[in-house]
Scaffold this motif. Structure first.
Motif, mmCIF file in Angstrom:
data_model
loop_
_atom_site.group_PDB
_atom_site.id
_atom_site.type_symbol
_atom_site.label_atom_id
_atom_site.label_comp_id
_atom_site.label_asym_id
_atom_site.label_seq_id
_atom_site.Cartn_x
_atom_site.Cartn_y
_atom_site.Cartn_z
ATOM 1 N N TYR A 22 -19.058 -21.489 -53.436
ATOM 2 C CA TYR A 22 -18.499 -22.832 -53.440
ATOM 3 C C TYR A 22 -17.973 -23.169 -52.124
ATOM 4 C CZ TYR A 22 -15.481 -26.668 -54.092
ATOM 5 O OH TYR A 22 -14.938 -28.193 -53.448
ATOM 6 N N ARG A 25 -21.150 -23.681 -49.417
ATOM 7 C CA ARG A 25 -21.509 -24.291 -49.396
ATOM 8 C C ARG A 25 -22.928 -24.071 -49.835
ATOM 9 N NH1 ARG A 25 -17.152 -26.824 -48.279
ATOM 10 N NH2 ARG A 25 -16.345 -27.083 -46.289
ATOM 11 N N MET A 27 -23.410 -24.132 -52.706
ATOM 12 C CA MET A 27 -24.085 -23.801 -54.468
ATOM 13 C C MET A 27 -24.486 -25.321 -54.830
ATOM 14 S SD MET A 27 -20.474 -24.324 -57.192
ATOM 15 C CE MET A 27 -20.700 -22.174 -57.863
ATOM 16 N N ARG A 32 -22.134 -27.554 -58.581
ATOM 17 C CA ARG A 32 -21.074 -27.785 -57.292
ATOM 18 C C ARG A 32 -19.991 -29.017 -57.852
ATOM 19 N NH1 ARG A 32 -22.047 -30.407 -52.098
ATOM 20 N NH2 ARG A 32 -21.190 -31.696 -53.313
ATOM 21 N N GLU A 36 -15.898 -28.436 -58.909
ATOM 22 C CA GLU A 36 -14.991 -29.305 -58.195
ATOM 23 C C GLU A 36 -13.870 -30.077 -59.974
ATOM 24 O OE1 GLU A 36 -17.637 -32.025 -56.161
ATOM 25 O OE2 GLU A 36 -16.874 -30.411 -54.020
#
Lengths: 200, 222
Positions: A22, A25, A27, A32, A36
Motif C-alpha cells: 500500500y 502504491r 496494490m 486497496r 483503505e
C-alpha cells in the motif's frame, strides 16, 4: 478484532507485506479499497502508515541530499574557477536574505563557525562547528572529498564535532562539508556546502 | 510487479555455511543500519531506548533463520526498503508493548482520544451544518431534549460518514481525527499535491453537507 488505540471493533489488521504494498502504491485497486476501508476505521494502522511514510520521506530526502553533494561540490568548484573574487564573502552571507533564509533553496540557514568557508586548515583533528539552530535538533554532518565521496557522516545533537582520528585528509586537497537538520515542525535547515583545503 | 530481492539480502538468505552467513549478515546490517536506526529513532529520540529498539529489530530480523526477511522474498510486491520500514516499525511497536504495556508512535501523539470531540467539531464547522457548535463541543451544556437531538445529529453524521467511499472516509479521518497537514494527507492517499487533496476534501464536505440536510440537520439549535 479491536483498534488498540480506540477499543473499537475493526476488520483484520493488514500484514506487513500488504502495508508495504500500500505504501509503495503497488496494490491492486480492489485490495486497496479494502485496506483503505480498514484504515478509515483503525487509528492504530493509520498511525502506522503515517509514521512509516514520514520515515520513508526522510530517508528519501537524505538520499537526494547525498546524491546532490557531488553535484554541489562540482558546481562550487566551477564557480570558484569561473568567478574571480567569489571568496570575498567566505561566510556565504551574499546568498542570504535578511531573514536568514537561503534564497537559493528556500531552506533556513545554519550559521557556520568553523572551518570558515574557503579556509585552509591543518589536516588532523579538524573541529566542525556551527550555531545551534533550535532546541532539540539533530544535525547530520557530511564531509566529502572533492569528488563527492563521503569521508565521514554522522548524526549528532551537538554543534561541534572533531574529525575522528580514523578519517585521514590528504594534504593539499579540497574538501566539502555540510550540516543539515530537519526540525520537528518540518522546517529544513542547512549550512549549504562549505569548502576547506588542507595545506600542501 | 515483483521487485527484485536486493543482492545483499539474496546472499544472506542463501548463505548455508556459518562463516558465509555471518559475513552476509554483517553486510546486510551495514547496508541497512541507517534505515533501521531511523525507524528506531522515530519512536522517540532518547538514545538508550532507541538503541534498545534497534537491537531488538536486528535480533528479530535474524531470528529463526531470518524468517521475517524470507517473507519479503516470498512476497516482493513492494520495494525492500519500504517493507523493511514497516516490519522494523512493527517490531519496535511489539517491543514497546511487551516491555511497557503500551507504545505510541510519534504520529499517535496528535491522535489522542481526547481530541476526538474537537475534531468532530471542526468537521461539523466545515460542513457548515447549522448546528450549535458549542453544544457539540460541550454536551453538558444542553438539556435532556437537546441531548436527544444532539445524539441524533451525531448519529446522522456517523451515518453520512459511513456512506462515503473508503478513500473519502480515510481523507476525513486523516484530516479531522488525526489532524495531519494537507501535504501529508495527500501523500497518504497517493494524491499528486495538497491542492488535489483540498479539492477532494471540498467535494467530500459538500457530500456530507447534503447528506445531513437530507436528514434534516440544518437547524441552528439542536
Amino acid at each position: 478484532m479491536t483498534d488498540s488505540s480506540t477499543g473499537e471493533a475493526v476488520s483484520e489488521h493488514p500484514t506487513s507485506e500488504a502495508m508495504a504494498a500500500y505504501l509503495g502504491r503497488a496494490m491492486p485497486q480492489a485490495e486497496r479499497v479494502t485496506l483503505e476501508s480498514h484504515l478509515a476505521e483503525c487509528r492504530a494502522c493509520r498511525n502506522e502508515v503515517t509514521s512509516a511514510r514520514r520515515v520513508i520521506a526522510r530517508l528519501q530526502s537524505r538520499r537526494r541530499l547525498i546524491r546532490a553533494l557531488p553535484i554541489a561540490a562540482a558546481a562550487s568548484i566551477a564557480v570558484l574557477l569561473l568567478v574571480p573574487g567569489r571568496d570575498a564573502d567566505p561566510t556565504g552571507d551574499a546568498m542570504r536574505t535578511p531573514g536568514g533564509v537561503d534564497a537559493t533553496a528556500g531552506r533556513e540557514l545554519i550559521r557556520v563557525l568553523a572551518p570558515v568557508n574557503g579556509s585552509t586548515v591543518a589536516a588532523g583533528r579538524i573541529a566542525f562547528s556551527w550555531h545551534p539552530a533550535g532546541p532539540g535538533l539533530r544535525y547530520s554532518l557530511t564531509v566529502t572529498d572533492a569528488g563527492g565521496t563521503a569521508l565521514w557522516k554522522v548524526e549528532t545533537s551537538d554543534t561541534t564535532l572533531l574529525l575522528p582520528d580514523g578519517v585521514r585528509l590528504a594534504a593539499g586537497q579540497t574538501f566539502f562539508w555540510l550540516v543539515d537538520a530537519l526540525a520537528p515542525d518540518g522546517r529544513s535547515l542547512t549550512t549549504r556546502t562549505q569548502r576547506f583545503s588542507t595545506p600542501p | 510487479m515483483a521487485h527484485a530481492v536486493p543482492a545483499v539480502l539474496e546472499r544472506l538468505l542463501h548463505a548455508s555455511e556459518p562463516a558465509t552467513s555471518e559475513a552476509a549478515w554483517s553486510a546486510f546490517v551495514s547496508a541497512y543500519s541507517r534505515l533501521l536506526l531511523h525507524v528506531a529513532r522515530s519512536g522517540g529520540r532518547e538514545y538508550d531506548a532507541a538503541m534498545d529498539r534497534y537491537t531488538q529489530v536486528l535480533e528479530q530480523l535474524r531470528q529463526d533463520d531470518c524468517r521475517r526477511l524470507r517473507a519479503y522474498a516470498a512476497d516482493g510486491r513492494s520495494e525492500f526498503t519500504t517493507w523493511l520500514v514497516v516490519v522494523a516499525q512493527r517490531i519496535c511497536l511489539d517491543h514497546g508493548r511487551h516491555r511497557y504495556g503500551r507504545y505510541r508512535l510519534a504520529s499517535d501523539e496528535s491522535a489522542a482520544r481526547g481530541e476526538d470531540h474537537a475534531a468532530r467539531r471542526r468537521l461539523v464547522d466545515l460542513i457548515g451544518a447549522e448546528v450549535d457548535l458549542a453544544a457539540l463541543a460541550d454536551p453538558g451544556r444542553v438539556d435532556a431534549d437537546d441531548a436527544v437531538r444532539l445524539a441524533e445529529m451525531h448519529r446522522s453524521l456517523q451515518a453520512a460518514l459511513t456512506s462515503l467511499a473508503p478513500a473519502d472516509r480515510l481523507l476525513i479521518k486523516l484530516r479531522f481525527e488525526d489532524g495531519l497537514p494537507m501535504p501529508e494527507v495527500a501523500a497518504n492517499l497517493g494524491m499528486p499535491s495538497r491542492f488535489h487533496a483540498y479539492r477532494r476534501l471540498t467535494e467530500v464536505l459538500d457530500l456530507l453537507r447534503r447528506a445531513l440536510e437530507r436528514v434534516g440537520v440544518r437547524e441552528a439549535e439542536p
